[in-house]
Design a protein around this motif. Structure first.
Motif, mmCIF file in Angstrom:
data_model
loop_
_atom_site.group_PDB
_atom_site.id
_atom_site.type_symbol
_atom_site.label_atom_id
_atom_site.label_comp_id
_atom_site.label_asym_id
_atom_site.label_seq_id
_atom_site.Cartn_x
_atom_site.Cartn_y
_atom_site.Cartn_z
ATOM 1 N N PRO A 179 51.570 46.896 -26.952
ATOM 2 C CA PRO A 179 52.095 47.355 -28.248
ATOM 3 C C PRO A 179 51.484 46.635 -29.451
ATOM 4 O O PRO A 179 51.446 47.204 -30.549
ATOM 5 C CB PRO A 179 53.592 47.061 -28.137
ATOM 6 C CG PRO A 179 53.879 47.005 -26.673
ATOM 7 C CD PRO A 179 52.631 46.458 -26.035
ATOM 8 N N SER A 180 50.997 45.411 -29.254
ATOM 9 C CA SER A 180 50.420 44.671 -30.377
ATOM 10 C C SER A 180 49.148 45.343 -30.903
ATOM 11 O O SER A 180 48.713 45.064 -32.032
ATOM 12 C CB SER A 180 50.106 43.233 -29.963
ATOM 13 O OG SER A 180 49.068 43.184 -28.994
ATOM 14 N N ARG A 213 60.223 46.981 -34.423
ATOM 15 C CA ARG A 213 61.330 46.030 -34.512
ATOM 16 C C ARG A 213 61.871 45.751 -33.125
ATOM 17 O O ARG A 213 61.847 46.630 -32.246
ATOM 18 C CB ARG A 213 62.440 46.555 -35.415
ATOM 19 C CG ARG A 213 63.240 47.716 -34.847
ATOM 20 C CD ARG A 213 64.257 48.218 -35.850
ATOM 21 N NE ARG A 213 65.097 49.278 -35.281
ATOM 22 C CZ ARG A 213 66.319 49.069 -34.800
ATOM 23 N NH1 ARG A 213 66.850 47.853 -34.825
ATOM 24 N NH2 ARG A 213 67.037 50.077 -34.316
ATOM 25 N N SER A 214 62.321 44.528 -32.927
ATOM 26 C CA SER A 214 62.941 44.142 -31.660
ATOM 27 C C SER A 214 64.404 44.557 -31.680
ATOM 28 O O SER A 214 65.076 44.473 -32.708
ATOM 29 C CB SER A 214 62.848 42.627 -31.461
ATOM 30 O OG SER A 214 61.496 42.221 -31.336
ATOM 31 N N GLU A 220 61.876 47.060 -27.643
ATOM 32 C CA GLU A 220 61.371 47.213 -28.998
ATOM 33 C C GLU A 220 61.342 48.689 -29.360
ATOM 34 O O GLU A 220 61.313 49.564 -28.468
ATOM 35 C CB GLU A 220 59.960 46.628 -29.133
ATOM 36 C CG GLU A 220 59.899 45.116 -29.069
ATOM 37 C CD GLU A 220 58.499 44.576 -29.365
ATOM 38 O OE1 GLU A 220 57.556 45.395 -29.442
ATOM 39 O OE2 GLU A 220 58.370 43.351 -29.522
ATOM 40 N N GLU A 221 61.353 48.947 -30.655
ATOM 41 C CA GLU A 221 61.192 50.305 -31.157
ATOM 42 C C GLU A 221 59.991 50.368 -32.084
ATOM 43 O O GLU A 221 59.785 49.474 -32.908
ATOM 44 C CB GLU A 221 62.433 50.757 -31.933
ATOM 45 C CG GLU A 221 63.542 51.271 -31.063
ATOM 46 C CD GLU A 221 64.676 51.866 -31.882
ATOM 47 O OE1 GLU A 221 65.580 52.455 -31.269
ATOM 48 O OE2 GLU A 221 64.665 51.732 -33.126
ATOM 49 N N LEU A 222 59.226 51.416 -31.950
ATOM 50 C CA LEU A 222 58.108 51.692 -32.844
ATOM 51 C C LEU A 222 58.438 52.984 -33.585
ATOM 52 O O LEU A 222 58.807 53.980 -32.964
ATOM 53 C CB LEU A 222 56.814 51.828 -32.062
ATOM 54 C CG LEU A 222 55.531 52.059 -32.871
ATOM 55 C CD1 LEU A 222 54.330 51.409 -32.172
ATOM 56 C CD2 LEU A 222 55.248 53.548 -33.062
ATOM 57 N N THR A 223 58.312 52.946 -34.892
ATOM 58 C CA THR A 223 58.644 54.104 -35.716
ATOM 59 C C THR A 223 57.416 54.561 -36.493
ATOM 60 O O THR A 223 56.726 53.752 -37.118
ATOM 61 C CB THR A 223 59.781 53.778 -36.708
ATOM 62 O OG1 THR A 223 60.952 53.400 -35.973
ATOM 63 C CG2 THR A 223 60.102 54.981 -37.582
ATOM 64 N N GLN A 239 59.709 45.222 -23.949
ATOM 65 C CA GLN A 239 58.892 44.237 -24.657
ATOM 66 C C GLN A 239 57.832 43.611 -23.750
ATOM 67 O O GLN A 239 56.872 43.046 -24.246
ATOM 68 C CB GLN A 239 59.780 43.117 -25.209
ATOM 69 C CG GLN A 239 60.531 43.467 -26.469
ATOM 70 C CD GLN A 239 61.323 42.288 -26.990
ATOM 71 O OE1 GLN A 239 61.826 41.476 -26.220
ATOM 72 N NE2 GLN A 239 61.433 42.170 -28.304
ATOM 73 N N PHE A 240 58.036 43.674 -22.459
ATOM 74 C CA PHE A 240 57.162 42.978 -21.524
ATOM 75 C C PHE A 240 56.343 43.979 -20.707
ATOM 76 O O PHE A 240 56.707 45.148 -20.559
ATOM 77 C CB PHE A 240 57.987 42.074 -20.589
ATOM 78 C CG PHE A 240 59.152 42.779 -19.947
ATOM 79 C CD1 PHE A 240 59.001 43.517 -18.778
ATOM 80 C CD2 PHE A 240 60.415 42.711 -20.531
ATOM 81 C CE1 PHE A 240 60.072 44.172 -18.198
ATOM 82 C CE2 PHE A 240 61.499 43.368 -19.951
ATOM 83 C CZ PHE A 240 61.323 44.103 -18.781
#
Length: 291
Positions: A179-180, A213-214, A220-223, A239-240
């Motif tokens: 995700p990063s 956001r965590s 986590e959520e990605l918007t 997250q992992f």
């Protein structure tokens, strides 16, 4: 010996490509994705269509493949392809639901390079229902997408256009890599091809904002939010590693202010070499997945 061969293969792919991709942990990635199986995720789907909520099923299939960068097809004999061979993470995503008397079936395919710092090499989307069918294909060549659109609608008939920018549809694959890697902030983005077919808007690059956001439970959520087309996509994931997709939702604000909300929530997941499971006796596997 196997690990040395894998390392040599990876180094060869990177050295023959352009910019190598950062952020992919090779030990983790190869240990999970290079085992000869696909990851099959089944989702309960609430799909808005024609102003009403429809119940259905969505499936996300993630699998790695050997891919020809030049011809942009799966390689039959990757060992003979030399520098043209690329490892891709492929997403095949389907949605099935019914509107009144007739069914809808959509399919999205995204081919994202694992080791090359490039946009998805190829993205295709199809939609079939009793009125007809449509198909879109985008190929990444020389820094832009060459898109071809085919539809039974007169106003959306055969088109060929050029698009310069990444695609929203690739975000699912990029999350699975790491995700990063997904950029945050304002970005030029090609909206979802399935959304484009549903909404009948012109296919073009739009301004969007991406944020993460965590939330609780190691998630986590990605918007992704578009201002010009009143669309929002929210993806929830672990997250992992291997960053499993847990749910996603789409929100569309109509001109009258009504918000149409499509939600997909994961029901089951299985790793399976499904291409070898094509006998009558294998249909039990579908029932186990809830299909």
């Amino acid at each position: 010996m196997r690990r040395l061969l894998l390392l040599f293969t990876v180094l060869s792919l990177i050295s023959c490509g352009g910019n190598p991709r950062s952020g992919v942990d090779e030990d983790q990635f190869s240990g999970y994705w290079y085992q000869g199986k696909a990851e099959i995720n089944v989702f309960d789907l609430e799909q808005y269509r024609y102003g009403e909520r429809r119940e259905g099923t969505a499936v996300m299939i993630f699998v790695t493949e050997d891919f020809s960068k030049r011809n942009q097809v799966k390689l039959d004999n990757p060992q003979d392809a030399g520098a043209d061979a690329r490892k891709v993470l492929k997403l095949n995503m389907t949605r099935d639901f019914v509107t009144g008397v007739y069914p809808y079936h959509t399919m999205l395919s995204v081919f994202t390079p694992v080791y090359d710092e490039e946009n998805a090499f190829k993205i295709t989307a199809s939609m079939t229902e009793w009125c007809g069918q449509s198909f879109t294909q985008m190929n990444w060549k020389n820094g832009s997408y060459r898109a071809q659109l085919f539809s039974y609608f007169e106003s959306e008939g055969d088109q060929e256009i050029k698009l310069e920018g990444p695609s929203e549809d690739e975000i699912f694959n990029t999350i699975r890599l790491n995700p990063s890697i997904v950029p945050e902030g304002d970005i030029r983005l090609i909206p979802s091809l399935i959304f484009q077919r549903f909404s009948h808007i012109p296919l073009k690059v739009e301004r969007a904002s991406i944020s993460k956001r965590s939330i609780s439970g190691n998630q986590e959520e990605l918007t992704v939010e578009y201002k010009t087309i009143n669309r929002k996509l929210v993806v929830r994931y672990q997250q992992f590693f291997p960053f499993e997709i847990l749910s996603w939702e789409e929100l569309q604000t109509k001109p009258d202010g009504q918000i149409e909300r499509t939600i997909a929530t994961r029901r089951s997941m299985e790793k399976l070499d499904y291409w070898n499971k094509n006998k009558l006796q294998d249909e039990e596997l579908r029932r186990a997945l809830g299909l």
